[in-house]
Design an enzyme around this catalytic site. Structure first.
Site, mmCIF file in Angstrom:
data_model
loop_
_atom_site.group_PDB
_atom_site.id
_atom_site.type_symbol
_atom_site.label_atom_id
_atom_site.label_comp_id
_atom_site.label_asym_id
_atom_site.label_seq_id
_atom_site.Cartn_x
_atom_site.Cartn_y
_atom_site.Cartn_z
ATOM 1 C CD GLU A 151 -2.525 1.356 2.651
ATOM 2 O OE1 GLU A 151 -2.779 2.471 3.128
ATOM 3 O OE2 GLU A 151 -2.884 0.284 3.182
ATOM 4 C CD GLU A 156 -4.028 7.286 5.966
ATOM 5 O OE1 GLU A 156 -4.727 6.392 5.460
ATOM 6 O OE2 GLU A 156 -3.033 7.068 6.668
#
Length: 262
Positions: A151, A156
């Site tokens: 990932e 974020e």
């Protein structure tokens, strides 16, 4: 960063080779154009609703949306808006994903229909502009493979005025670099460039914010792994709780995915 029941990924396409002064030049191929949020018909050409695996992840929001339901996924003026609204159900349902939190929000997620597979013969660039609220929510733009990890989080936000650039090689081997993120909800650009290392196994990921490189991370064994690009508005989870009591709006525009090479 998501709790690690995660399966996530991103993109794929075609390549062109141009002849220039006797040499072969690999041309950029646009996999997802920057105008893909201009209308629902254009959006649905390049993007699919929800997560690749469905509606639930590891936070307290359940993703909703379809070609006939645009309550939480709104497209227009080349902008995607993901909207999270608290639910009024006095006995909230439980998420189907670990760690099975109570569902307190209806929200939105989308993923690109094409996937990204980095090889020694290509490189990939993912870019866009983002207006991200930061209070107890996890709006994300990320890549990860079915059978998580790998990932790589391009954007974020976890309850502070920082953007987290993350790369997960395992659930415990994680590299995170934080970049200060303005709290005024203005748009700022993010970009990730993915290229294979010379060992033909690892991927170098250069992360940019507002056209300045902020971090370089390495995905071990990412070469050859087909990945999704997911944009989602998850609530609470690792960003903390309680989440916002009102409607939360995450806006994204001019997202583009290009590939150089085959």
């Amino acid at each position: 960063m998501w709790a690690k029941s995660e399966l996530t990924r991103t993109l794929g396409a075609a390549v062109a080779v141009l002849c220039f002064t006797g040499a072969f030049v690999k041309a950029d191929v646009t996999v997802v154009p920057s105008n893909s949020f201009s209308s629902y018909s254009t959006f649905e050409t390049y993007w699919a609703y929800l997560y690749p695996w469905g509606s639930d992840h590891n936070g307290s929001a359940r993703m909703k949306g379809s070609s006939s339901d645009h309550s939480n996924i709104v497209v227009g003026s080349n902008t995607l808006s993901l909207i999270a609204t608290p639910t009024s159900n006095p006995v909230p349902p439980t998420s189907s994903a670990n760690p099975h939190p109570a569902i307190h929000y209806a929200s939105g997620a989308v993923h690109a229909k094409s996937q990204i597979t980095v090889t020694s013969a290509n490189s990939w660039t993912i870019s866009g502009e983002f207006s991200a609220p930061t209070t107890h929510i996890l709006p994300s733009t990320l890549t990860a493979v079915n059978g998580w990890p790998p990932e790589a989080d391009i954007g974020e936000w976890k309850g502070t005025n920082d953007n987290w650039f993350n790369t997960f090689n395992t659930s415990s081997v994680v590299r995170s670099d934080l970049a200060a993120w303005p709290a005024d909800l203005s748009f700022h650009s993010l970009k990730a460039v993915l290229t294979a290392e010379s060992n033909n196994a690892d991927v170098r990921i250069d992360f940019y914010m507002d056209n300045t490189r902020r971090a370089t991370q390495y995905g071990k064994g990412f070469v050859g792994k087909a990945m999704w690009l997911i944009i989602n508005l998850q609530m609470e989870g690792s960003s903390g709780s309680p989440g916002p009591s009102g409607t939360t709006n995450y806006k994204i525009r001019n997202v583009q995915i290009t590939r150089t090479g085959s």
